[in-house]
Design a protein around this motif. Structure first.
Motif, PDB file in Angstrom:
ATOM      1  N   TRP A  43       1.131  -1.208  -0.071  1.00  0.00           N
ATOM      2  CA  TRP A  43      -0.446   0.283  -0.543  1.00  0.00           C
ATOM      3  C   TRP A  43       1.014   0.989  -0.150  1.00  0.00           C
ATOM      4  CZ3 TRP A  43      -0.336   3.944   3.707  1.00  0.00           C
ATOM      5  CH2 TRP A  43      -1.360   4.908   3.043  1.00  0.00           C
ATOM      6  N   ALA A  44       2.251   1.296   1.259  1.00  0.00           N
ATOM      7  CA  ALA A  44       2.988   2.436   0.798  1.00  0.00           C
ATOM      8  C   ALA A  44       3.537   2.404  -0.940  1.00  0.00           C
ATOM      9  CB  ALA A  44       3.824   2.223   1.615  1.00  0.00           C
ATOM     10  N   GLU A  45       3.994   1.762  -1.095  1.00  0.00           N
ATOM     11  CA  GLU A  45       4.466   2.072  -2.167  1.00  0.00           C
ATOM     12  C   GLU A  45       3.418   2.631  -3.128  1.00  0.00           C
ATOM     13  OE1 GLU A  45       6.913  -1.020  -6.075  1.00  0.00           O
ATOM     14  OE2 GLU A  45       6.140  -1.640  -3.626  1.00  0.00           O
ATOM     15  N   ALA A  46       2.696   2.245  -3.707  1.00  0.00           N
ATOM     16  CA  ALA A  46       1.641   2.282  -4.752  1.00  0.00           C
ATOM     17  C   ALA A  46       1.516   3.767  -3.771  1.00  0.00           C
ATOM     18  CB  ALA A  46       0.161   1.545  -4.222  1.00  0.00           C
ATOM     19  N   GLN A  47       1.259   4.813  -2.504  1.00  0.00           N
ATOM     20  CA  GLN A  47       0.717   5.244  -2.292  1.00  0.00           C
ATOM     21  C   GLN A  47       1.877   6.977  -2.033  1.00  0.00           C
ATOM     22  OE1 GLN A  47      -1.779   6.713  -1.378  1.00  0.00           O
ATOM     23  NE2 GLN A  47      -3.299   4.320  -1.620  1.00  0.00           N
ATOM     24  N   GLY A  48       2.629   5.784  -3.112  1.00  0.00           N
ATOM     25  CA  GLY A  48       4.818   6.902  -3.462  1.00  0.00           C
ATOM     26  C   GLY A  48       5.064   7.278  -1.916  1.00  0.00           C
ATOM     27  N   ILE A  49       4.619   6.486  -0.714  1.00  0.00           N
ATOM     28  CA  ILE A  49       4.727   6.594   0.614  1.00  0.00           C
ATOM     29  C   ILE A  49       6.297   6.270   1.167  1.00  0.00           C
ATOM     30  CG2 ILE A  49       4.440   6.324   3.155  1.00  0.00           C
ATOM     31  CD1 ILE A  49       1.422   6.801   2.375  1.00  0.00           C
ATOM     32  N   LYS A  50       7.693   6.872   1.387  1.00  0.00           N
ATOM     33  CA  LYS A  50       8.721   6.174   2.115  1.00  0.00           C
ATOM     34  C   LYS A  50       8.368   5.745   3.510  1.00  0.00           C
ATOM     35  CE  LYS A  50      11.021  10.113  -0.326  1.00  0.00           C
ATOM     36  NZ  LYS A  50      11.291  11.305   0.345  1.00  0.00           N
ATOM     37  N   ILE A  51       9.737   4.420   2.534  1.00  0.00           N
ATOM     38  CA  ILE A  51      10.004   3.509   3.819  1.00  0.00           C
ATOM     39  C   ILE A  51      11.077   3.531   4.254  1.00  0.00           C
ATOM     40  CG2 ILE A  51       9.745   1.058   4.167  1.00  0.00           C
ATOM     41  CD1 ILE A  51       7.074   1.670   3.500  1.00  0.00           C
ATOM     42  N   ALA A  52      11.642   3.360   5.671  1.00  0.00           N
ATOM     43  CA  ALA A  52      12.552   3.244   7.156  1.00  0.00           C
ATOM     44  C   ALA A  52      13.030   1.968   7.400  1.00  0.00           C
ATOM     45  CB  ALA A  52      12.955   4.305   7.232  1.00  0.00           C
ATOM     46  N   LEU A  53      13.966   2.569   8.270  1.00  0.00           N
ATOM     47  CA  LEU A  53      13.861   0.825   9.194  1.00  0.00           C
ATOM     48  C   LEU A  53      15.114   1.907  10.346  1.00  0.00           C
ATOM     49  CD1 LEU A  53      14.296  -2.312   9.862  1.00  0.00           C
ATOM     50  CD2 LEU A  53      16.271  -2.329   8.898  1.00  0.00           C
ATOM     51  N   VAL A  54      14.615   2.076  11.183  1.00  0.00           N
ATOM     52  CA  VAL A  54      15.673   2.112  12.565  1.00  0.00           C
ATOM     53  C   VAL A  54      15.212   1.172  13.806  1.00  0.00           C
ATOM     54  CG1 VAL A  54      15.647   4.142  14.256  1.00  0.00           C
ATOM     55  CG2 VAL A  54      15.096   3.974  12.277  1.00  0.00           C
ATOM     56  N   THR A  55      16.833   0.553  13.810  1.00  0.00           N
ATOM     57  CA  THR A  55      16.874  -0.430  14.883  1.00  0.00           C
ATOM     58  C   THR A  55      18.082  -0.487  15.130  1.00  0.00           C
ATOM     59  OG1 THR A  55      17.502  -2.914  14.772  1.00  0.00           O
ATOM     60  CG2 THR A  55      18.085  -1.923  13.488  1.00  0.00           C
ATOM     61  N   ASN A  56      18.762  -0.770  17.175  1.00  0.00           N
ATOM     62  CA  ASN A  56      18.990  -1.034  17.928  1.00  0.00           C
ATOM     63  C   ASN A  56      19.936  -2.034  17.391  1.00  0.00           C
ATOM     64  OD1 ASN A  56      19.152   1.411  19.098  1.00  0.00           O
ATOM     65  ND2 ASN A  56      18.199   0.661  20.944  1.00  0.00           N
ATOM     66  N   ALA A  57      20.131  -2.812  16.441  1.00  0.00           N
ATOM     67  CA  ALA A  57      20.890  -4.031  15.926  1.00  0.00           C
ATOM     68  C   ALA A  57      22.342  -3.945  14.807  1.00  0.00           C
ATOM     69  CB  ALA A  57      19.427  -5.226  14.914  1.00  0.00           C
ATOM     70  N   PRO A  58      22.916  -4.683  14.379  1.00  0.00           N
ATOM     71  CA  PRO A  58      24.055  -3.957  14.186  1.00  0.00           C
ATOM     72  C   PRO A  58      23.570  -4.676  12.929  1.00  0.00           C
ATOM     73  CG  PRO A  58      24.227  -6.380  15.286  1.00  0.00           C
ATOM     74  CD  PRO A  58      23.100  -5.634  15.588  1.00  0.00           C
ATOM     75  N   ARG A  59      24.300  -3.766  11.610  1.00  0.00           N
ATOM     76  CA  ARG A  59      23.949  -3.777  10.190  1.00  0.00           C
ATOM     77  C   ARG A  59      23.637  -5.680   9.974  1.00  0.00           C
ATOM     78  NH1 ARG A  59      22.560  -1.745   5.501  1.00  0.00           N
ATOM     79  NH2 ARG A  59      22.403   0.322   7.317  1.00  0.00           N
ATOM     80  N   LEU A  60      24.730  -6.098  10.506  1.00  0.00           N
ATOM     81  CA  LEU A  60      24.654  -8.175   9.892  1.00  0.00           C
ATOM     82  C   LEU A  60      23.386  -8.576  10.329  1.00  0.00           C
ATOM     83  CD1 LEU A  60      28.437  -9.609  10.223  1.00  0.00           C
ATOM     84  CD2 LEU A  60      27.550  -8.447   8.017  1.00  0.00           C
ATOM     85  N   ASN A  61      22.088  -7.861  11.671  1.00  0.00           N
ATOM     86  CA  ASN A  61      21.798  -8.559  11.581  1.00  0.00           C
ATOM     87  C   ASN A  61      20.561  -7.545  11.044  1.00  0.00           C
ATOM     88  OD1 ASN A  61      22.916  -9.326  14.234  1.00  0.00           O
ATOM     89  ND2 ASN A  61      21.597  -9.497  14.846  1.00  0.00           N
ATOM     90  N   ALA A  62      20.651  -6.574  10.772  1.00  0.00           N
ATOM     91  CA  ALA A  62      19.223  -6.081   9.240  1.00  0.00           C
ATOM     92  C   ALA A  62      19.585  -7.069   8.473  1.00  0.00           C
ATOM     93  CB  ALA A  62      19.506  -4.857   9.584  1.00  0.00           C
ATOM     94  N   GLU A  63      20.795  -6.759   7.812  1.00  0.00           N
ATOM     95  CA  GLU A  63      20.743  -7.813   6.072  1.00  0.00           C
ATOM     96  C   GLU A  63      20.104  -8.808   5.956  1.00  0.00           C
ATOM     97  OE1 GLU A  63      24.731  -7.164   5.141  1.00  0.00           O
ATOM     98  OE2 GLU A  63      24.946  -4.842   4.935  1.00  0.00           O
ATOM     99  N   HIS A  64      20.760  -9.558   7.240  1.00  0.00           N
ATOM    100  CA  HIS A  64      20.363 -11.018   7.416  1.00  0.00           C
ATOM    101  C   HIS A  64      18.635 -11.636   7.505  1.00  0.00           C
ATOM    102  CE1 HIS A  64      20.556 -15.722   8.788  1.00  0.00           C
ATOM    103  NE2 HIS A  64      19.317 -15.149   9.578  1.00  0.00           N
TER     104      HIS A  64
END
Length: 219
Positions: free
Chosen positions: A95-116
């Motif tokens: 729905w967000a993509e169809a509406q042109g609404i941007k998406i972000a991730l904010v996490t206390n996890a390290p980048r390797l975990n986020a990518e995984h």
């Protein structure tokens, strides 16, 4: 008008806390540290590894805390291979993509975990903006990670909605001035409301969420 959705990762995109708990048990049991539901809720959920290991292993050095954290995250990535997105998440991202609404991730996890994690869930390409603990001087509950996400997205706080499952994450999102939903994968509604959540939801199929999205996207 709504221009961005910002998501925490663990406990928000996916109910991954049981796997994190298993990884902590694996690493800390040999040290004589007992990790049960209460310890996980009170000492671990939503906190940075620096804070967690300083609390659980106060007699160890900072360098040892870092080593234990690295071992725990490696254990998590090894164990977290069969997880599914929280119900309704994919529909929300579509729905967000169809509406042109941007998406972000904010996490206390390290980048390797986020990518995984994003790879396991099959949604890596959905998150062009990813703020991990490695990229900021201070993690949640400090609002800096959310302020950084807003800057990279190019939106104001009042143009975004955040989704968080922990007290520290909620304090960070609200500290940045963002309307925020508490995701009830680990805590009760009253606990999330007590730390500032504007509303709560069990998953992303929640009717209250969709009513708000339609209202804000039509503004």
């Amino acid at each position: 008008m709504l221009k961005a959705l910002i998501f925490d990762m663990d406990g928000t995109l996916v109910h991954s806390d049981p796997v994190h708990m298993k990884a902590f048990i694996e690493v800390l049991s040999p040290e004589g540290v007992t990790i049960d539901d209460e310890v996980y809720r009170s000492t671990i959920i939503g906190r940075t590894n620096e804070t967690i290991f300083a609390s659980l292993l106060p007699h160890r050095s900072v360098d040892e805390h870092v080593a234990f954290a690295d071992e725990k995250e490696a254990a998590f990535r090894r164990l977290a291979l069969d997880l599914n997105p929280l119900d309704g998440l994919i529909d929300l991202l579509d729905w967000a993509e169809a509406q042109g609404i941007k998406i972000a991730l904010v996490t206390n996890a390290p980048r390797l975990n986020a990518e995984h994690m994003l790879d396991v869930l099959g949604i890596t390409e959905r998150f062009p903006v990813q703020i991990t603990i490695d990229q900021v001087a201070r993690g949640k509950p400090d609002p800096l990670p959310y302020l950084t996400a807003l800057e990279r997205l190019g939106v104001r706080a009042e143009e975004a909605i955040a989704f968080e499952d922990s007290p520290s994450g909620m304090k960070a999102a609200k500290g940045a001035g963002i309307y925020s939903f508490g995701v009830l994968t680990g805590l009760k509604a009253e606990e999330m409301l007590a730390v500032g959540a504007d509303a709560t939801l069990a998953d992303f199929r929640d009717s209250g969420l969709w009513n708000l999205l339609k209202q804000k996207s039509a503004a």
